[in-house]
Design a protein around this motif. Sequence first.
Motif, short mmCIF file in Angstrom:
data_model
loop_
_atom_site.label_atom_id
_atom_site.label_comp_id
_atom_site.label_asym_id
_atom_site.label_seq_id
_atom_site.Cartn_x
_atom_site.Cartn_y
_atom_site.Cartn_z
N PRO A 234 1.30 6.70 12.45
CA PRO A 234 0.51 6.07 13.51
C PRO A 234 0.36 4.57 13.28
O PRO A 234 0.28 4.11 12.12
CB PRO A 234 -0.84 6.78 13.43
N HIS A 235 0.31 3.85 14.33
CA HIS A 235 0.15 2.40 14.24
C HIS A 235 -1.27 2.05 13.80
O HIS A 235 -2.25 2.65 14.27
CB HIS A 235 0.44 1.77 15.61
N ARG A 236 -1.34 1.10 12.88
CA ARG A 236 -2.64 0.64 12.40
C ARG A 236 -2.70 -0.87 12.50
O ARG A 236 -1.68 -1.55 12.43
CB ARG A 236 -2.89 1.09 10.96
N GLN A 237 -3.93 -1.36 12.61
CA GLN A 237 -4.13 -2.79 12.79
C GLN A 237 -5.13 -3.30 11.75
O GLN A 237 -6.16 -2.65 11.52
CB GLN A 237 -4.67 -3.07 14.20
N ASP A 285 -7.90 2.44 15.58
CA ASP A 285 -8.45 2.21 16.92
C ASP A 285 -7.82 0.97 17.54
O ASP A 285 -8.46 -0.07 17.69
CB ASP A 285 -9.98 2.07 16.82
N THR A 286 -6.56 1.10 17.94
CA THR A 286 -5.80 0.00 18.53
C THR A 286 -5.58 0.27 20.02
O THR A 286 -5.65 1.43 20.47
CB THR A 286 -4.45 -0.16 17.84
N PRO A 287 -5.28 -0.74 20.83
CA PRO A 287 -4.99 -0.50 22.25
C PRO A 287 -3.83 0.46 22.46
O PRO A 287 -3.84 1.25 23.41
CB PRO A 287 -4.67 -1.91 22.77
N GLU A 288 -2.84 0.40 21.56
CA GLU A 288 -1.69 1.28 21.70
C GLU A 288 -2.07 2.75 21.47
O GLU A 288 -1.64 3.64 22.21
CB GLU A 288 -0.58 0.86 20.73
N ASN A 289 -2.89 3.00 20.43
CA ASN A 289 -3.32 4.37 20.17
C ASN A 289 -4.26 4.87 21.26
O ASN A 289 -4.27 6.06 21.59
CB ASN A 289 -4.00 4.47 18.81
N GLY A 354 -7.23 -0.04 29.39
CA GLY A 354 -6.15 -0.85 29.93
C GLY A 354 -5.56 -1.80 28.91
O GLY A 354 -6.16 -2.08 27.86
N LEU A 355 -4.36 -2.29 29.22
CA LEU A 355 -3.67 -3.26 28.38
C LEU A 355 -3.76 -4.63 29.04
O LEU A 355 -3.30 -4.81 30.17
CB LEU A 355 -2.20 -2.86 28.18
#
Length: 785
Positions: A234-237, A285-289, A354-355
Amino acid sequence: MARHIYLKTEHFELSIWCSRIEKSQRIHEQVVKRRGGALQSAPICFEPALSLIADPELSGIPYPLSSASFCEILKLPKPIFFDNKQYHFEWIFTSGQPVDFAEITHKLKAVNESFLFSPEKGRGPARITGSINTGNNIGWLRLPLKYCIDGQAYELSIAFEVLPTKMDLHSDVEAMYQMIDRDFPLWRFSLAEKTEHDMATSHHQGYFPLLWLANFASLRREFEQGLQRIAKMPHRQLRSSKNFLKADQYKGKVPERVAEKVREDLQHHYTGRRHRVEQKYLSFDTPENRFIKQVVYECKTRLELFHKELVKMNRSPDKGRLSQAFLDEVYRWQEPLKKMQAQRFMREVGHFRGLKRGSLVLQQQLGYSAVYRVWQELKLYLDVLAHQACVSVKSIDQIYETWCFLVVRKLLIDELGFDEVERENQVIKRSDLFSFHSEYGEMARGFKFQRADGLAAELKHEAEFKSDGAIRSYLVNQRPDILLRVTFPSGKQCIWLFDAKYRLENTSEKDGDRVPNDAINQMHRYRDALIHINHNSGDELKTRPVLGAFALFPGSVDQTSSTNDYEQSIQEIGIGAFPLLPDANRQGCLWLKNFLEQQLGQHQPAHRLQDQLFVQEAARIPYHGMTQVLYPDLVMTVALGGMRGRTSLYLDAFKQGKAEYYHIKAATFDNKYKKSVVHEIRFLALGETSSQNSHTKEIQRVWPVKGVVLKPRRDISEEQAGKQVDSDELYYLFQLGKPLILPEPVFRMPHRPFIKSMCLTTLSGLTSQSVFGKLDRVYDEALVR
């Protein structure tokens, strides 16, 4: 019944039988040849590939395979699967091991129930047998088989293409699909039919069907694979948190600047002071996830709702067509989504809002890019599922009917100069969870047209006529496939009916294609059963509104160099048929186009075109012994009523020959004559006060009747009746033209009682007799007995 296919594998022997297949093959070859197509090999596809232990047999003749024993596609030299044929299937299990169960898992419950599993008994091996009638379903028929041998489960499917015998599947039917899809998208799709159709190129060189469902399933698999990659990585920031801590609360390495401040505090004995510390950490907790979480939730919600509605609909006795295997498959679509929602990192992810800008993660990162790309297309499929359309295609007879409807529409626009002025968007309605349909009802929805010369046209699909409405069917409801109604500037209307019949009576080279006789009989029924009620006349005048009724059939005929077999009946009685098939040069509808141009062409003014229609032979056929009006110069004699209380202008109008209206009680007329005869009266001979005898009246003038309506007395004005009367009593109001002066008056007309002054005669009879009692009476059949 001949066996046409025999296959032997290590587990079973498969046999397929059908009777009289040679006739269907011959008809199919003739149709393809006449349509200019080429005969193609007929594939049977297996998934997974069958491991054959012997060469297949086709119609009893061994068919050696060119490759290894694994058979993925079996190309038949001639097609054997056609519409409206009964096929018998039998799997005999010969492995010698116990067969626990075997079943067909088609999505239609009716198909599954037509197969029976017989376990091993004595020396008889286990087997599963059943029959399928293809009916009017064309396209790919797929039979999934599940069986279990000695505890080991196996699955395979056999798929073959069902061909039409009345047209070319790969040219005619595709052309119909293209026209229908342009005007009625999604209409031809249905959730539960036997056969299915290709929607894209497949991995089997165009043979194995890549169905709507398969296309959706392919997107789901790619979507699920993307989710699996996201779950693994998973993507992380990297984020920072700001806290204020005391010196004894610090853990780990402390930034040098903070440590220096702590040392200063300790030197000054400030042990309770807090210092600002910024810590770095990785967050999911990223916009992508958040986007992924929202997509998963929306997919699961829609699929869950779709499954619930399917289960609910399937419980209905008349709509329970889906098998449990298909319902289970739909339910399993939700499982990967549930697993994704249960991932631990998803608990940390917040709501999607939203993005704000493009994301390189969604566009490039492994897993995320796949989900993002597939979602753009997958949501369109989910929208379709939300409207309960799905995978199969309606039967060919329904396809042909709708295509014929659109052909007539196209001819009105392209050939007859009509402009489409109104199109009701709800022509196609959802009938249930399984399919779309057109809305029924009198003047069902369709198209409206207008032309520069004032003609208006309405084209309706499957208008249903009942025992009420302007056009009625008194005993049995009628529902012709296509209704064309044209209204002239004068207000007169004409109706033509067309009924699409996907059937042929004869397809031999000698006799040519013809529509079945019962289809012609149905055209007679449509024309005679429909009655138009004219409410404007006040007494519901009945007329027959249909000028012609015609069957449309898929006949392959050269319409440029031959004559329609039904041409004479079309001209003489307004009943017949037109062959109709797709053609790039529009020659497949040439006869229908010529007929419509003859009826509604733009070569003459609208009023002349109207007159031409009403004087055609087919429109002028009366009942035996009658003309359109029994007496073209029918005269009714009747005395002028009492003048007491009426205006002098009203009385003077009759004396001077300027009167325009005459009224009579409907009850008085109906007591003597049948209601229908009032509209056949062409002249009124009104008796005025006699110059010879005050007790009788005489007829000096004959007044042409322009029209007659039934009205309450209060709606007849003082100008029309000489005085105003407020009453609901019904009166016939005659509109009069300029009177004719008789060469010799008719004397001795009685007027007490008033009804004695009434009689029916003719204009010639009135001029040949001067005594009322000696007038030649006619139309005795109109008298009330």
